[in-house]
Write a protein that holds these residues in place. Structure first.
Motif, PDB file in Angstrom:
ATOM      1  N   GLN A  12       5.510   3.234  -4.614  1.00  0.00           N
ATOM      2  CA  GLN A  12       4.898   1.931  -4.841  1.00  0.00           C
ATOM      3  C   GLN A  12       4.178   1.452  -3.590  1.00  0.00           C
ATOM      4  OE1 GLN A  12       8.206  -0.437  -6.072  1.00  0.00           O
ATOM      5  NE2 GLN A  12       7.798  -0.085  -8.244  1.00  0.00           N
ATOM      6  N   ASP A  13       4.739   1.721  -2.441  1.00  0.00           N
ATOM      7  CA  ASP A  13       4.127   1.281  -1.195  1.00  0.00           C
ATOM      8  C   ASP A  13       2.786   1.973  -0.968  1.00  0.00           C
ATOM      9  OD1 ASP A  13       6.383  -0.205  -0.852  1.00  0.00           O
ATOM     10  OD2 ASP A  13       7.274   1.117   0.649  1.00  0.00           O
ATOM     11  N   ILE A  78     -13.933  -5.974  -7.250  1.00  0.00           N
ATOM     12  CA  ILE A  78     -13.179  -6.754  -8.236  1.00  0.00           C
ATOM     13  C   ILE A  78     -11.988  -5.965  -8.769  1.00  0.00           C
ATOM     14  CG2 ILE A  78     -13.326  -7.753 -10.555  1.00  0.00           C
ATOM     15  CD1 ILE A  78     -16.195  -8.591  -9.838  1.00  0.00           C
ATOM     16  N   THR A  79     -12.135  -4.660  -8.936  1.00  0.00           N
ATOM     17  CA  THR A  79     -11.065  -3.866  -9.541  1.00  0.00           C
ATOM     18  C   THR A  79     -10.054  -3.324  -8.542  1.00  0.00           C
ATOM     19  OG1 THR A  79     -12.468  -1.890  -9.496  1.00  0.00           O
ATOM     20  CG2 THR A  79     -12.435  -3.179 -11.538  1.00  0.00           C
ATOM     21  N   LEU A  80     -10.484  -2.889  -7.375  1.00  0.00           N
ATOM     22  CA  LEU A  80      -9.573  -2.228  -6.439  1.00  0.00           C
ATOM     23  C   LEU A  80      -8.944  -3.160  -5.409  1.00  0.00           C
ATOM     24  CD1 LEU A  80     -11.503   1.080  -5.684  1.00  0.00           C
ATOM     25  CD2 LEU A  80      -9.514   0.784  -7.137  1.00  0.00           C
ATOM     26  N   LEU A  81      -9.710  -4.075  -4.871  1.00  0.00           N
ATOM     27  CA  LEU A  81      -9.189  -4.881  -3.767  1.00  0.00           C
ATOM     28  C   LEU A  81      -8.079  -5.854  -4.147  1.00  0.00           C
ATOM     29  CD1 LEU A  81     -12.276  -5.572  -1.500  1.00  0.00           C
ATOM     30  CD2 LEU A  81     -10.441  -3.924  -1.212  1.00  0.00           C
ATOM     31  N   PRO A  82      -8.155  -6.571  -5.266  1.00  0.00           N
ATOM     32  CA  PRO A  82      -7.040  -7.477  -5.582  1.00  0.00           C
ATOM     33  C   PRO A  82      -5.699  -6.757  -5.724  1.00  0.00           C
ATOM     34  CG  PRO A  82      -8.926  -8.053  -6.906  1.00  0.00           C
ATOM     35  CD  PRO A  82      -9.261  -6.769  -6.210  1.00  0.00           C
ATOM     36  N   VAL A  89       0.685  -7.296   0.378  1.00  0.00           N
ATOM     37  CA  VAL A  89       1.485  -8.500   0.634  1.00  0.00           C
ATOM     38  C   VAL A  89       2.926  -8.272   0.196  1.00  0.00           C
ATOM     39  CG1 VAL A  89       1.824 -10.895  -0.095  1.00  0.00           C
ATOM     40  CG2 VAL A  89      -0.446 -10.108   0.572  1.00  0.00           C
ATOM     41  N   LYS A  90       3.120  -7.667  -0.970  1.00  0.00           N
ATOM     42  CA  LYS A  90       4.478  -7.364  -1.438  1.00  0.00           C
ATOM     43  C   LYS A  90       5.187  -6.411  -0.485  1.00  0.00           C
ATOM     44  CE  LYS A  90       3.889  -7.930  -6.414  1.00  0.00           C
ATOM     45  NZ  LYS A  90       3.884  -7.215  -7.699  1.00  0.00           N
ATOM     46  N   LYS A  96       9.589  -7.219   5.664  1.00  0.00           N
ATOM     47  CA  LYS A  96      10.041  -8.273   6.563  1.00  0.00           C
ATOM     48  C   LYS A  96      11.417  -8.786   6.136  1.00  0.00           C
ATOM     49  CE  LYS A  96       8.674 -12.797   8.301  1.00  0.00           C
ATOM     50  NZ  LYS A  96       7.700 -13.880   8.194  1.00  0.00           N
ATOM     51  N   LYS A  97      11.629  -8.865   4.835  1.00  0.00           N
ATOM     52  CA  LYS A  97      12.902  -9.369   4.297  1.00  0.00           C
ATOM     53  C   LYS A  97      14.036  -8.382   4.598  1.00  0.00           C
ATOM     54  CE  LYS A  97      14.440 -11.681   0.139  1.00  0.00           C
ATOM     55  NZ  LYS A  97      14.122 -11.980  -1.243  1.00  0.00           N
TER      56      LYS A  97
END
Length: 100
Positions: A12-13, A78-82, A89-90, A96-97
């Motif tokens: 996932q990372d 629009i398709t790849l960057l978001p 961020v996740k 960090k958590k």
């Protein structure tokens, strides 16, 4: 137990890294083709003609001389960057958590 969790999390990372890598790779290919004398020939249709002749792609957003590359850049942005930004961020939030 933590080693198993790390192994399951790495796929996932890496998905956001792959998205960013594909995006950057496409931009490099577009730059190379745009700066060379070779330009691809695109079949034009009614919808594609309206897009290439729109004011947005002819005056406002013009990083490349080839108008079709400008359209592809917007589409891939629009398709790849978001998805890549959300994944990054996740990843950093979970990292960090777990470190704290």
């Amino acid at each position: 137990m933590s080693e198993i969790r790390k192994k399951g999390r790495t796929k996932q990372d890496r998905s956001w890294m792959i998205s960013i890598g594909v995006y950057v790779g496409l931009q490099i290919i577009f730059l190379i083709i745009d700066n060379s004398s070779w330009s691809p020939g695109f079949n034009k249709g009614a919808f594609f003609d309206r897009l290439t002749n729109s004011k947005f792609f002819t005056e406002w957003f013009t990083p490349y001389d080839i108008v079709q590359f400008n359209i592809f850049t917007v589409f891939f942005s629009i398709t790849l960057l978001p998805a890549a930004l959300i994944g990054a961020v996740k990843y950093f939030y979970v990292r960090k958590k777990t470190v704290s």
